[in-house]
Enzyme design. Structure first.
Site, PDB file in Angstrom:
ATOM      1  CG  HIS A 295      -6.005  -2.996  -0.499  1.00 18.46           C
ATOM      2  ND1 HIS A 295      -4.828  -2.333  -0.671  1.00 18.46           N
ATOM      3  CD2 HIS A 295      -6.889  -2.406  -1.353  1.00 18.46           C
ATOM      4  CE1 HIS A 295      -4.971  -1.390  -1.579  1.00 18.46           C
ATOM      5  NE2 HIS A 295      -6.218  -1.411  -2.008  1.00 18.46           N
TER       6      HIS A 295
ATOM      7  CB  CYS B 151      -0.404  -0.748  -0.929  1.00 16.68           C
ATOM      8  SG  CYS B 151      -1.949  -0.755   0.027  1.00 16.68           S
TER       9      CYS B 151
ATOM     10  CB  CYS C 182      -2.114  -2.765   3.542  1.00 21.68           C
ATOM     11  SG  CYS C 182      -3.621  -3.059   2.561  1.00 21.68           S
TER      12      CYS C 182
ATOM     13  CB  SER D 161       5.736  -5.564  -0.492  1.00 24.31           C
ATOM     14  OG  SER D 161       6.109  -4.440   0.275  1.00 24.31           O
TER      15      SER D 161
ATOM     16  CD  GLU E 121      -2.117  -6.433   2.752  1.00 20.43           C
ATOM     17  OE1 GLU E 121      -0.977  -6.580   2.298  1.00 20.43           O
ATOM     18  OE2 GLU E 121      -3.084  -6.060   2.046  1.00 20.43           O
TER      19      GLU E 121
END
Length: 152
Positions: A59, A86, A89, A84, A61
């Site tokens: 991901h 998940c 993360c 935002s 992040e």
């Protein structure tokens, strides 16, 4: 930790948006992130690479966090993300004690930022129109890929 001014938050978000656009250009999911130090230094940046790498854990992040490299601690750092975060993360933020999360938008996906705030992480929600449009367009064009990314 001193309060984050809107101009700095916007400049940091621009880095994450650049990453999101890079991911989209590579045929991936347009989510970008950047990790900034307490002094405002860019520590790492990255974008969602699940499609490109065939890695479900990559991901945005995570990519930014990995790019920052090993550190003795993450207190005082800020994770900036176009969307935002998940649960995966959000867990990374909590696990490593990242102090602040700047969220580009939470309209197209409301992840774990409320949970982070409830657990002492400062959350700055920008509701950036560019981030929202980028995700809306992607989700509309790629619903199956989006559902895979969010675990639906």
């Amino acid at each position: 930790m001193e309060p984050l001014d809107v101009r700095r938050a916007g400049a940091w978000l621009a880095t994450a948006v650049e990453e999101a656009r890079a991911g989209l250009a590579e045929g991936g999911i347009p989510i970008g992130a950047a990790l900034y130090g307490a002094d405002g230094t860019l520590l790492g940046r990255g974008h969602n690479r699940r499609v490109q790498d065939g890695d479900p854990t990559m991901h945005a992040e995570t990519a930014a966090f990995r790019a920052a490299g090993r550190r003795p601690g993450y207190r005082g750092t800020t994770m900036v993300t176009t969307l935002s975060p998940c649960w995966y993360c959000s867990g990374l933020v909590r696990q490593f004690g990242i102090s602040r999360v700047v969220v580009g938008e939470a309209v197209t996906f409301h992840g774990g930022h409320d949970w982070l705030a409830a657990h002492g992480v400062e959350v700055v929600l920008l509701e950036d129109a560019e981030c929202t449009a980028l995700m809306r367009d992607f989700i509309e064009a790629n619903p199956a890929l989006w559902n895979e990314d969010i675990g639906e």
